[in-house]
Design a protein around this motif. Structure first.
Motif, PDB file in Angstrom:
ATOM      1  N   UNK A  29       0.858  -1.109   0.047  1.00 20.29           N
ATOM      2  CA  UNK A  29      -0.080  -0.025  -0.149  1.00 20.29           C
ATOM      3  C   UNK A  29       0.802   1.277   0.033  1.00 20.29           C
ATOM      4  N   UNK A  30       0.202   2.199  -0.754  1.00 21.12           N
ATOM      5  CA  UNK A  30       1.027   3.664  -0.499  1.00 21.12           C
ATOM      6  C   UNK A  30       0.175   4.406   0.308  1.00 21.12           C
ATOM      7  N   UNK A  31       1.027   5.201   1.213  1.00 22.93           N
ATOM      8  CA  UNK A  31       0.530   6.083   2.261  1.00 22.93           C
ATOM      9  C   UNK A  31      -0.242   7.268   1.470  1.00 22.93           C
ATOM     10  N   UNK A  32      -1.579   7.560   1.855  1.00 25.39           N
ATOM     11  CA  UNK A  32      -2.043   8.820   1.471  1.00 25.39           C
ATOM     12  C   UNK A  32      -2.408   9.784   2.663  1.00 25.39           C
ATOM     13  N   UNK A  33      -2.432  10.993   2.581  1.00 20.83           N
ATOM     14  CA  UNK A  33      -2.268  11.880   3.634  1.00 20.83           C
ATOM     15  C   UNK A  33      -3.568  12.671   3.661  1.00 20.83           C
ATOM     16  N   UNK A  34      -3.926  13.263   4.780  1.00 24.98           N
ATOM     17  CA  UNK A  34      -5.143  14.208   5.053  1.00 24.98           C
ATOM     18  C   UNK A  34      -4.455  15.578   4.418  1.00 24.98           C
ATOM     19  N   UNK A  35      -5.643  16.218   3.809  1.00 25.77           N
ATOM     20  CA  UNK A  35      -5.118  17.411   2.862  1.00 25.77           C
ATOM     21  C   UNK A  35      -6.340  18.298   3.097  1.00 25.77           C
ATOM     22  N   UNK A  36      -6.403  19.015   4.069  1.00 26.89           N
ATOM     23  CA  UNK A  36      -7.493  20.003   4.680  1.00 26.89           C
ATOM     24  C   UNK A  36      -7.710  21.112   3.885  1.00 26.89           C
ATOM     25  N   UNK A  37      -8.905  21.871   3.712  1.00 26.37           N
ATOM     26  CA  UNK A  37      -8.992  23.101   3.037  1.00 26.37           C
ATOM     27  C   UNK A  37      -8.136  24.274   4.212  1.00 26.37           C
ATOM     28  N   UNK A  38      -8.039  25.423   3.368  1.00 24.88           N
ATOM     29  CA  UNK A  38      -6.965  26.351   3.987  1.00 24.88           C
ATOM     30  C   UNK A  38      -7.493  26.755   5.502  1.00 24.88           C
ATOM     31  N   UNK A  44      -6.714  21.112  11.841  1.00 24.40           N
ATOM     32  CA  UNK A  44      -6.947  19.537  11.676  1.00 24.40           C
ATOM     33  C   UNK A  44      -8.429  19.222  12.028  1.00 24.40           C
ATOM     34  N   UNK A  45      -8.570  17.792  12.326  1.00 25.01           N
ATOM     35  CA  UNK A  45      -9.906  17.424  12.735  1.00 25.01           C
ATOM     36  C   UNK A  45      -9.642  16.676  14.174  1.00 25.01           C
ATOM     37  N   UNK A 114      -6.421  14.485  13.690  1.00 25.95           N
ATOM     38  CA  UNK A 114      -5.730  14.072  12.433  1.00 25.95           C
ATOM     39  C   UNK A 114      -5.202  15.572  11.916  1.00 25.95           C
ATOM     40  N   UNK A 115      -4.101  15.550  11.981  1.00 28.96           N
ATOM     41  CA  UNK A 115      -3.402  16.915  11.371  1.00 28.96           C
ATOM     42  C   UNK A 115      -3.047  17.007   9.896  1.00 28.96           C
ATOM     43  N   UNK A 116      -3.080  18.161   9.602  1.00 28.47           N
ATOM     44  CA  UNK A 116      -2.964  18.533   7.957  1.00 28.47           C
ATOM     45  C   UNK A 116      -1.667  17.849   7.653  1.00 28.47           C
ATOM     46  N   UNK A 117      -1.727  17.014   6.660  1.00 28.83           N
ATOM     47  CA  UNK A 117      -0.364  16.129   6.155  1.00 28.83           C
ATOM     48  C   UNK A 117      -0.078  14.776   6.646  1.00 28.83           C
ATOM     49  N   UNK A 118      -1.155  14.469   7.653  1.00 31.26           N
ATOM     50  CA  UNK A 118      -0.809  13.081   8.226  1.00 31.26           C
ATOM     51  C   UNK A 118      -1.011  12.006   7.593  1.00 31.26           C
ATOM     52  N   UNK A 119      -0.313  11.137   7.390  1.00 33.81           N
ATOM     53  CA  UNK A 119      -0.504   9.891   6.764  1.00 33.81           C
ATOM     54  C   UNK A 119      -1.799   9.141   7.334  1.00 33.81           C
ATOM     55  N   UNK A 120      -2.778   9.077   6.713  1.00 35.95           N
ATOM     56  CA  UNK A 120      -4.297   8.675   7.085  1.00 35.95           C
ATOM     57  C   UNK A 120      -4.647   7.526   6.921  1.00 35.95           C
ATOM     58  N   UNK A 121      -4.141   6.950   5.787  1.00 32.99           N
ATOM     59  CA  UNK A 121      -4.464   5.514   5.261  1.00 32.99           C
ATOM     60  C   UNK A 121      -3.471   5.102   4.346  1.00 32.99           C
ATOM     61  N   UNK A 122      -3.780   3.974   3.776  1.00 35.83           N
ATOM     62  CA  UNK A 122      -2.991   3.369   2.338  1.00 35.83           C
ATOM     63  C   UNK A 122      -4.034   3.014   1.422  1.00 35.83           C
TER      64      UNK A 122
END
Length: 155
Positions: A29-38, A44-45, A114-122
């Motif tokens: 799996x490739x890690x995918x990151x949280x990317x929140x609106x400005x 974060x969340x 969940x911080x902006x840019x955090x690896x959240x899933x794969x």
């Protein structure tokens, strides 16, 4: 074997957030990151225990026909914090071109941010076989038959 997987950054996504990446040469799996609106990047969340939310990735993807993109939990987040995916694994179909979001739930006992840019899933690219659906009055027999949960014993 590698299969091309094309992503698009969505408007208001942070271009400094990395695209999905495999952490090691042998990673499935490739890690995918949280990317929140400005307006949400700084805070974060935060999820209370048993709370669930949709985490944006800021990406859309063109999954090749004959494949699906599975969204799976990251084992470290699951073990250390109780963070799981509600619909694990999530599926991105080959004909979907909308935003990719990750539906997370906090099964832990404390708040989790969940911080902006955090690896959240794969993500995992997997082949798909579609079934030819048919109806019949009777099914072929097997040794197990209609035995359900627990019918094959324990352990």
């Amino acid at each position: 074997m590698t299969i091309p997987l094309t992503f698009q950054r969505l408007p208001d996504s942070d271009p400094d957030i990395a695209l999905p990446v495999y952490a090691t040469d042998g990673a499935a799996g490739a890690d995918i990151r949280a990317n929140f609106p400005p307006d949400q990047r700084a805070q974060g969340l935060t999820l209370a225990p048993m709370e669930r939310a949709l985490v944006p990735t800021g990406l859309a993807c063109a999954v090749p026909r004959g494949y699906e993109m599975q969204i799976r939990a990251r084992s470290g987040l699951a073990l250390k914090h109780g963070i799981a995916l509600v619909n694990a694994p999530g599926t991105i179909d080959s004909d979907y071109r909308g935003p990719i979001g990750v539906i997370v739930i906090n099964l832990g006992t404390t708040d989790f941010t969940v911080d902006h840019g955090m690896r959240i899933a794969q993500i995992i690219l997997a082949p798909v076989t579609q079934a030819q659906i048919a109806l019949n009055d009777q099914l072929d027999g097997t040794d197990r038959g209609t035995g359900g949960f627990g019918s094959t014993g324990t352990g």
